[in-house]
Design a protein around this motif. Structure first.
Motif, mmCIF file in Angstrom:
data_model
loop_
_atom_site.group_PDB
_atom_site.id
_atom_site.type_symbol
_atom_site.label_atom_id
_atom_site.label_comp_id
_atom_site.label_asym_id
_atom_site.label_seq_id
_atom_site.Cartn_x
_atom_site.Cartn_y
_atom_site.Cartn_z
ATOM 1 N N HIS A 144 1.393 -2.224 -2.507
ATOM 2 C CA HIS A 144 1.430 -0.757 -2.478
ATOM 3 C C HIS A 144 0.153 -0.180 -3.086
ATOM 4 C CE1 HIS A 144 3.415 3.135 -2.288
ATOM 5 N NE2 HIS A 144 3.100 3.354 -3.552
ATOM 6 N N ALA A 170 -2.934 -1.019 -0.784
ATOM 7 C CA ALA A 170 -2.970 -0.250 0.458
ATOM 8 C C ALA A 170 -3.459 1.168 0.216
ATOM 9 C CB ALA A 170 -1.576 -0.242 1.100
ATOM 10 N N TRP A 171 -2.934 1.811 -0.827
ATOM 11 C CA TRP A 171 -3.290 3.215 -1.040
ATOM 12 C C TRP A 171 -4.683 3.396 -1.636
ATOM 13 C CZ3 TRP A 171 -1.314 7.284 1.139
ATOM 14 C CH2 TRP A 171 -0.042 7.199 1.700
ATOM 15 N N CYS A 183 8.549 3.579 -2.417
ATOM 16 C CA CYS A 183 7.164 3.432 -1.953
ATOM 17 C C CYS A 183 6.877 4.331 -0.757
ATOM 18 C CB CYS A 183 6.887 1.982 -1.573
ATOM 19 S SG CYS A 183 6.771 0.850 -2.973
ATOM 20 N N SER A 238 3.412 8.049 -2.924
ATOM 21 C CA SER A 238 2.428 7.621 -1.928
ATOM 22 C C SER A 238 1.298 8.634 -1.818
ATOM 23 C CB SER A 238 3.113 7.388 -0.581
ATOM 24 O OG SER A 238 3.844 8.534 -0.169
ATOM 25 N N CYS A 288 2.550 -0.064 4.831
ATOM 26 C CA CYS A 288 1.264 -0.341 4.182
ATOM 27 C C CYS A 288 0.162 -0.514 5.217
ATOM 28 C CB CYS A 288 1.373 -1.602 3.315
ATOM 29 S SG CYS A 288 2.366 -1.411 1.823
#
Length: 502
Positions: A4, A7-8, A100, A106, A346
């Motif tokens: 998580h 990915a962000w 998530c 997010s 993701c």
């Protein structure tokens, strides 16, 4: 959690060329330069964290984004632990996976500020509370102290945590175990530790004329109840947590045909929110922060703000799962589907980020083209050319955009809101500023759409009061490179404060 965060951070590294457009994160950085027990706007926890983070990390947007999403990871871990502490370890992983996909964890989480810090604080308060209620002996003592410390940290994150702590208190009354807890020494030890931990902040407030509380009071509306904001806040649980709510109620359905799953979906959407009687502690601890805040808004005591909804949903996914796993649901199959959805999410986040960057670039989004780093370097170079014998010590002017000079340029520069001898700079004063060279910065916005501001006139007037002739440093700067296909220059004007000769 690692996926998580990765990915962000990667997605924002591709899509964003700046921190938030409101300069909230630059403001945090500026407050984090001094380890005061408060500020003119907020209690100090997130400023302390920002200051400590950038003692070791480079001053890059990516570093800040990493801090933002590590804060989310800590929040998810807290929710995971709460599920285990409540006797439902089977719900720990799916509850975190669902969160998530919620906007506060997010897209909105990229802005690290007073609301975001509560994402990580509140679940750990709940964990300490659950353990404190259920533990005896030495463990009960340890968790009582922990609850007091973590609750105090939560208040030092944002005073809005007072609503949350009220929700914890009321939730304790819902069950027999919670009511018996009040008959033990533990809540009173917790209260004593809580007070001791907050005492330095209270002393700071007293020494500074309760400045932070005055700011909070000024946010209240004198125009009565804003029913539009009440309605917005009322539906915020659905708006911010819509995607994971829909996914949860779809995945956690008894194995059936597609038609049967669709026909029973509305019933699951409703039942996912319902309590299991008046003594349902999970329901109250999950829903009371939203309910109490809404009641305050309806009463007119405060004017609600939608960002307040960011931390309230820490327990939503756990409540949904508890309600939906009562029937003939195969948990391993449902968890496998959640894992697949999470991994797809993701991947989607990373794949969409180049398009989002292109979209901002083609539309000329101001924050995409804002040349903060270039402006910092150009202003510092101009200062060195004009005043080679003066070491620049502080930067004032337009708060908090003026912090770009310190964050992207010289981290030793002290950032001051406005001018050093007026409020709010006097709350945490810079001693001896009269003998230190400074720069008063006024960003003027895009050259073709200048932003209205009194900053330039105010800085000229202040320098005149100091007996100095305002000498303007005017720069026009544009972001350049493959990520900036349009030419959108931004204007800056700055004024030097040169210490008078003895």
């Amino acid at each position: 959690m690692a996926l998580h965060v990765l990915a962000w951070v990667l997605a924002h590294g591709i899509a964003d060329t700046n921190l938030d457009g409101y300069a909230d994160m630059l403001e945090n950085f500026a407050w984090g330069q001094h380890w005061a027990w408060g500020s003119a706007k907020h209690p100090p926890l997130f400023a302390w964290i920002t200051g400590a983070w950038f003692l070791f990390l480079p001053h890059l947007d990516a570093s800040y984004h990493l801090l933002s999403y590590l804060n989310v990871a800590l929040a998810l871990l807290g929710v995971y632990k709460v599920a285990q502490a409540m006797g439902r370890p089977d719900l720990a992983l799916p509850s975190a996976l669902l969160l998530c996909l919620a906007f506060p964890y997010s897209t909105l989480a990229v802005k690290f500020n007073a609301n975001a810090i509560l994402l990580s604080a509140w679940p750990w308060v709940v964990l300490a509370w659950v353990r404190c209620v259920s533990s005896q002996g030495r463990a009960g003592l340890v968790w009582s102290v922990s609850l007091g410390v973590i609750s105090a940290l939560s208040m030092l994150g944002k005073y809005y945590s007072g609503v949350f702590l009220l929700a914890v208190f009321l939730s304790s009354l819902a069950s027999a175990n919670g009511r018996r807890w009040f008959g033990s020494y533990k809540p009173w030890l917790t209260l004593a530790v809580f007070g001791v931990c907050l005492l330095p902040h209270l002393m700071w407030l007293q020494d500074h004329a309760w400045v932070t509380l005055r700011y909070v009071g000024e946010q209240a509306s004198d125009d009565g109840v804003s029913w539009r904001m009440v309605l917005k806040f009322a539906i915020s649980p659905l708006a911010y947590w819509l995607l994971p709510w829909l996914l949860c109620t779809w995945v956690y359905a008894p194995e059936a045909t597609l038609r049967q799953r669709l026909s029973t979906w509305p019933q699951r959407l409703l039942s996912s929110w319902l309590p299991h009687g008046w003594d349902d502690t999970l329901f109250w601890i999950a829903m009371l922060p939203w309910m109490i805040t809404l009641m305050f808004g309806i009463s007119g005591f405060v004017e609600l703000s939608i960002p307040w909804a960011i931390p309230i949903g820490y327990g939503f996914s756990l409540l949904w799962l508890r309600n939906l796993t009562q029937g003939a649901v195969e948990p391993n199959t449902a968890l496998s589907k959640l894992r697949t959805c999470f991994l797809a999410w993701c991947l989607l986040v990373v794949l969409v980020s180049p398009w989002y960057a292109w979209h901002q670039a083609q539309n000329g989004t101001p924050n995409h083209y804002l040349p903060r780093r270039e402006a910092a370097h150009a202003l510092l170079a101009t200062w060195q050319e004009r005043y080679p014998n003066q070491t620049l010590r502080w930067v004032g002017g337009q708060w908090a955009e003026n912090a770009l000079l310190s964050f992207y340029g010289n981290p030793d520069l002290r950032v001051i809101p406005g001018v050093p001898d007026q409020f709010p700079a006097t709350v945490t004063p810079l001693e001896g500023w009269q003998q230190q060279a400074g720069l008063l910065l006024c960003p003027l916005g895009p050259l073709n759409h200048p932003e209205p501001s009194t900053c330039e006139a105010d800085m000229r007037a202040w320098l005149t009061q100091q007996g100095q002739t305002p000498e303007a440093i005017e720069l026009t700067i544009a972001s350049q490179g493959l990520r900036f296909p349009l030419h959108i220059p931004f204007a800056y004007i700055a004024f030097a404060y040169v210490p008078p000769k003895p």
